[in-house]
Design a protein around this motif. Sequence first.
Motif, PDB file in Angstrom:
ATOM      1  N   ARG A  46       0.871  -1.083  -0.136  1.00  0.00           N
ATOM      2  CA  ARG A  46      -0.328  -0.023   0.114  1.00  0.00           C
ATOM      3  C   ARG A  46       1.142   1.460   0.384  1.00  0.00           C
ATOM      4  O   ARG A  46       1.692   1.547   1.233  1.00  0.00           O
ATOM      5  N   ILE A  47       0.666   1.952  -0.736  1.00  0.00           N
ATOM      6  CA  ILE A  47       1.005   3.607  -1.034  1.00  0.00           C
ATOM      7  C   ILE A  47       0.374   4.256   0.068  1.00  0.00           C
ATOM      8  O   ILE A  47      -0.741   4.574   0.312  1.00  0.00           O
ATOM      9  N   THR A  48       0.936   5.481   0.712  1.00  0.00           N
ATOM     10  CA  THR A  48       0.481   5.749   2.384  1.00  0.00           C
ATOM     11  C   THR A  48       1.248   7.602   0.856  1.00  0.00           C
ATOM     12  O   THR A  48       1.610   8.009  -0.060  1.00  0.00           O
ATOM     13  N   LYS A  51       4.005   9.304   0.791  1.00  0.00           N
ATOM     14  CA  LYS A  51       5.319   8.526  -0.093  1.00  0.00           C
ATOM     15  C   LYS A  51       5.054   8.229  -1.862  1.00  0.00           C
ATOM     16  O   LYS A  51       5.588   7.678  -2.002  1.00  0.00           O
ATOM     17  N   PHE A  52       3.678   9.036  -1.913  1.00  0.00           N
ATOM     18  CA  PHE A  52       3.574   8.965  -3.322  1.00  0.00           C
ATOM     19  C   PHE A  52       3.944   9.496  -4.227  1.00  0.00           C
ATOM     20  O   PHE A  52       4.260   9.421  -5.369  1.00  0.00           O
ATOM     21  N   ASP A  53       4.313  10.948  -3.818  1.00  0.00           N
ATOM     22  CA  ASP A  53       5.569  11.398  -4.614  1.00  0.00           C
ATOM     23  C   ASP A  53       6.806  10.763  -4.879  1.00  0.00           C
ATOM     24  O   ASP A  53       7.372  10.807  -5.964  1.00  0.00           O
ATOM     25  N   VAL A  91      -2.608   4.797  -1.787  1.00  0.00           N
ATOM     26  CA  VAL A  91      -2.658   6.384  -2.787  1.00  0.00           C
ATOM     27  C   VAL A  91      -2.306   6.341  -4.301  1.00  0.00           C
ATOM     28  O   VAL A  91      -1.042   6.011  -4.274  1.00  0.00           O
ATOM     29  N   ARG A  92      -3.225   6.348  -5.109  1.00  0.00           N
ATOM     30  CA  ARG A  92      -2.988   6.953  -6.739  1.00  0.00           C
ATOM     31  C   ARG A  92      -2.975   8.140  -6.977  1.00  0.00           C
ATOM     32  O   ARG A  92      -2.713   8.537  -8.276  1.00  0.00           O
ATOM     33  N   CYS A 108      -5.301  13.102  -0.070  1.00  0.00           N
ATOM     34  CA  CYS A 108      -5.183  11.525  -1.026  1.00  0.00           C
ATOM     35  C   CYS A 108      -5.576  10.547  -1.115  1.00  0.00           C
ATOM     36  O   CYS A 108      -6.518  10.273  -0.494  1.00  0.00           O
ATOM     37  N   VAL A 109      -5.905  10.038  -2.736  1.00  0.00           N
ATOM     38  CA  VAL A 109      -6.734   9.505  -3.285  1.00  0.00           C
ATOM     39  C   VAL A 109      -6.450   8.020  -2.984  1.00  0.00           C
ATOM     40  O   VAL A 109      -5.389   8.256  -4.258  1.00  0.00           O
ATOM     41  N   GLY A 110      -7.293   7.257  -3.072  1.00  0.00           N
ATOM     42  CA  GLY A 110      -7.017   5.992  -3.606  1.00  0.00           C
ATOM     43  C   GLY A 110      -8.720   5.240  -4.169  1.00  0.00           C
ATOM     44  O   GLY A 110      -9.208   6.106  -4.895  1.00  0.00           O
TER      45      GLY A 110
END
Length: 133
Positions: A46-48, A51-53, A91-92, A108-110
């Motif tokens: 899972r991307i938090t 950490k997305f950027d 997060v995407r 933060c969008v999933g």
Amino acid sequence: MKKLYILIILLSVSTLFACKPKTNAADEVKSIRFKFTELGRETQFRITCDKFDYYFPEGKVKNFTQKAGIDSVMQLLTDMKRADEGYQPDVRGKIYINHPNNTVDTLCVGVKVLTYKSATYETPQALLALIQK
């Protein structure tokens, strides 16, 4: 008698201006910026939000600066349903809401849920469609 009428008119006008709702500068939106990757992309973990950027530095960007576009996005965000506690988005994408006083709200969008102002909501499918458009 003329002075009484003038006084009544002035009081009426001042009452109307005093009752006019004041808009909060923090609630106004100057622009909205989406930064996202493929919303269906899966990773092994899972991307938090923080950490997305790091994992998606080359994300796509979409900007809304016209009032009609901003209003449509804000309407989607206003109508969101709260998600059950404990869910965190994979997060995407991130949405940056820029206000005239230079404050920025970050969402933060999933694909299933998103976080906004420390709360978790179900991601509106219409929002995902708007991002990918």
